[in-house]
Scaffold this active site. Structure first.
Site, PDB file in Angstrom:
ATOM      1  N   GLU A  59      -2.023 -25.391  22.484  1.00 24.74           N
ATOM      2  CA  GLU A  59      -2.482 -25.166  23.854  1.00 24.74           C
ATOM      3  C   GLU A  59      -2.179 -26.370  24.754  1.00 24.74           C
ATOM      4  O   GLU A  59      -2.022 -26.239  25.963  1.00 24.74           O
ATOM      5  CB  GLU A  59      -3.991 -24.863  23.851  1.00 24.74           C
ATOM      6  CG  GLU A  59      -4.426 -24.006  25.010  1.00 24.74           C
ATOM      7  CD  GLU A  59      -5.830 -23.442  24.847  1.00 24.74           C
ATOM      8  OE1 GLU A  59      -6.005 -22.237  25.044  1.00 24.74           O
ATOM      9  OE2 GLU A  59      -6.765 -24.210  24.529  1.00 24.74           O
ATOM     10  N   HIS A  88       1.863 -22.118  -3.331  1.00 23.77           N
ATOM     11  CA  HIS A  88       2.191 -20.811  -3.913  1.00 23.77           C
ATOM     12  C   HIS A  88       2.371 -19.764  -2.827  1.00 23.77           C
ATOM     13  O   HIS A  88       2.190 -18.573  -3.053  1.00 23.77           O
ATOM     14  CB  HIS A  88       1.074 -20.394  -4.879  1.00 23.77           C
ATOM     15  CG  HIS A  88       0.903 -21.383  -5.986  1.00 23.77           C
ATOM     16  ND1 HIS A  88       1.522 -21.244  -7.202  1.00 23.77           N
ATOM     17  CD2 HIS A  88       0.225 -22.562  -6.025  1.00 23.77           C
ATOM     18  CE1 HIS A  88       1.215 -22.285  -7.964  1.00 23.77           C
ATOM     19  NE2 HIS A  88       0.444 -23.103  -7.268  1.00 23.77           N
ATOM     20  N   LYS A 120      -6.554 -14.467  30.876  1.00 26.74           N
ATOM     21  CA  LYS A 120      -7.966 -14.195  31.170  1.00 26.74           C
ATOM     22  C   LYS A 120      -8.074 -13.414  32.478  1.00 26.74           C
ATOM     23  O   LYS A 120      -8.835 -12.450  32.586  1.00 26.74           O
ATOM     24  CB  LYS A 120      -8.747 -15.515  31.337  1.00 26.74           C
ATOM     25  CG  LYS A 120      -9.065 -16.256  30.060  1.00 26.74           C
ATOM     26  CD  LYS A 120      -9.991 -17.429  30.380  1.00 26.74           C
ATOM     27  CE  LYS A 120     -10.070 -18.436  29.251  1.00 26.74           C
ATOM     28  NZ  LYS A 120     -10.858 -19.625  29.583  1.00 26.74           N
TER      29      LYS A 120
HETATM   30  O1  PA5 Z   1      -9.334 -25.793  25.067  1.00 28.84           O
HETATM   31  C1  PA5 Z   1      -9.656 -25.031  25.967  1.00 28.84           C
HETATM   32  O2  PA5 Z   1      -9.888 -25.420  27.114  1.00 28.84           O
HETATM   33  C2  PA5 Z   1      -9.826 -23.555  25.688  1.00 28.84           C
HETATM   34  O3  PA5 Z   1      -9.427 -23.224  24.402  1.00 28.84           O
HETATM   35  C3  PA5 Z   1     -11.272 -23.171  25.867  1.00 28.84           C
HETATM   36  O4  PA5 Z   1     -12.081 -23.900  24.993  1.00 28.84           O
HETATM   37  C4  PA5 Z   1     -11.495 -21.665  25.634  1.00 28.84           C
HETATM   38  O5  PA5 Z   1     -10.641 -20.923  26.459  1.00 28.84           O
HETATM   39  C5  PA5 Z   1     -12.927 -21.293  25.920  1.00 28.84           C
HETATM   40  O6  PA5 Z   1     -13.264 -21.637  27.226  1.00 28.84           O
HETATM   41  P1  PA5 Z   1     -14.744 -21.899  27.655  1.00 28.84           P
HETATM   42  O7  PA5 Z   1     -15.267 -23.059  26.895  1.00 28.84           O
HETATM   43  O8  PA5 Z   1     -14.679 -22.163  29.122  1.00 28.84           O
HETATM   44  O9  PA5 Z   1     -15.507 -20.656  27.349  1.00 28.84           O
END
Ligand code: PA5
Length: 410
Positions: free
Chosen positions: A265, A286, A399
């Site tokens: 990410e 394995h 989203k």
């Molecule tokens: O690393 C990030 O910012 C994302 O993976 C968020 O943690 C994830 O989308 C969840 O978002 P939130 O904490 O706003 O619910």
């Protein structure tokens, strides 16, 4: 202390423009807008979490609701270090109705603490889970004016629906500092509250992270760290764009999952990035190892060696057969060591690109170090690849469209 070594025929050289990169890296680590690197020194967040823990420590179940960075870190700590206080943990980190049924049907909601974690306070999956849990409380005769005895929230200090609802319901609401993003948040109340319920000592985690800080940020101490990042960047530019994370430990399996999110990410942007692949030894010898060993030469393989296991088992036996006899004079931990060394040697022979990471043991300190090491490496790679490691425009777009789809179908 955590250490690392590059094992590759591809040369690791000193970062060519070290001064320039070091300067911008330092500015990032010290920027008021980016807080993760200074978390080990922030005692306030832990103290606030401890106060909340004291209030709810009698609870039998801990339901952790969150997704992505709001869940993977706590899950990693729980799976690595276990729960020693008799509290049963439930992670609602997806929206699979069958999984909800399976997990929720085995508990008594009135004996649970429900920890809702969402930095934005608006994430659909988390909002959905919270709605279901509120309904469950209602069905158990627990109404809104009593929610404060069952819910704890963790969210942005000022923004978002959760912060607002927390005030309305008078629910304890812990903060993820505004300068910390989800995947960098495990060393905040996001991770602290589940750690306390599990009997994991957050102070030791922070101590471990503190011990590594100089090696990741001091101008002379971090030369090796920069060498590692520059080498990964050079490999990336040569088309070696997959990163395997393979601890030789079942307990660190979820560390790989946490790393995957951080790496993917943060760095997968603008046509750049490295696809992370979770694995764990010896089991994946394995399974995926054949590919790592003889498949396309497009991977960097991080192998994590655990120097000492807490427990061990004798393999001494009087069973007939050569394989039994060979193992008979060893312990299980020694077999793991042999398999690790064997893989390291074979990957080298096959001219694969390996990073050998070593931790003394799986404990709070080493987890704290793995967390900070991974976060700093991700940030430095972001700088070398010239992408912003702290945003996730691709995820945000998904989203937005999901909400739009729901609205158009309501
Ligand atoms: O690393 C990030 O910012 C994302 O993976 C968020 O943690 C994830 O989308 C969840 O978002 P939130 O904490 O706003 O619910």
């Amino acid at each position: 202390m955590l250490n690392w070594n590059i094992r590759s025929h591809f040369p690791a050289t000193t970062t060519p423009n070290f001064e320039e990169i070091f300067k911008s890296y330092q500015e990032t680590l010290n920027s008021p807008d980016i807080g993760f690197f200074r978390l080990p020194q922030n005692k306030e967040l832990l103290n606030e979490t401890k106060n909340v823990y004291e209030k709810f420590k009698h609870k039998k179940y801990f339901i952790h609701v969150g997704i992505g960075g709001s869940a993977l870190g706590p899950d990693m700590f729980l799976k690595a270090l276990g729960s020693s206080k008799g509290v049963e943990f439930i992670f609602l980190n997806n929206i699979d109705p069958d999984d909800f049924h399976r997990q929720l049907s085995k508990i008594k909601i009135s004996e649970a603490l429900i920890y809702i974690v969402s930095k934005s306070g608006t994430t659909a999956e988390t909002v959905a889970a919270m709605s279901i849990l509120a309904n469950k409380l209602n069905q158990a005769g627990i109404k809104e004016d009593q929610y404060k005895n069952y819910f704890v929230f963790c969210t942005d200090p000022v923004k978002g629906d959760l912060r607002k609802i927390g005030k309305e319901w008078n629910v304890e609401t812990l903060s993820v500092p505004s300068n910390i993003g989800g995947r960098f948040s495990v060393l905040t109340p996001v991770g602290f509250l589940p750690m306390l319920f599990a009997g994991i000592n957050p102070e030791k985690v922070l101590k471990g992270a503190t011990e590594l800080q100089a090696k990741l940020s001091g101008k002379t101490e971090c030369v090796d760290f920069f060498k590692l990042a520059s080498w990964l960047k050079d490999l990336h530019d040569q088309g070696i764009r997959q990163t395997v994370m393979m601890p030789y430990s079942s307990l660190l399996k979820e560390y790989s999952a946490w790393f995957v999110q951080l790496w993917a990410e943060s760095l997968g942007k603008e046509g750049k990035g490295m696809t992370p692949i979770p694995a764990y030894g010896a089991t994946d010898q394995h399974s995926q190892m054949q590919l790592f060993m003889e498949g396309p030469e497009d991977k960097t393989i991080f192998l994590i060696e655990v120097e000492k296991f807490q427990y061990d088992f004798d393999l001494k036996n009087s069973i007939s057969g050569e394989s039994f006899k060979t193992l008979s004079s060893f312990k299980l931990g020694t077999l793991m060591k042999a398999e690790f060394e064997g893989t390291l040697a074979a990957l080298g022979e096959n001219k694969r690109h390996v990073v050998h990471l070593k931790v003394p043991a799986v404990n709070e300190e080493s987890l704290g170090q793995l967390v900070l090491f991974s976060e700093c490496l991700t940030v430095l790679m972001g700088q070398l690849l010239r992408v912003d490691p702290f945003n996730q425009p691709g995820v945000e777009a998904g989203k937005k469209y999901a909400y739009a789809w729901l609205k158009s179908h309501s």
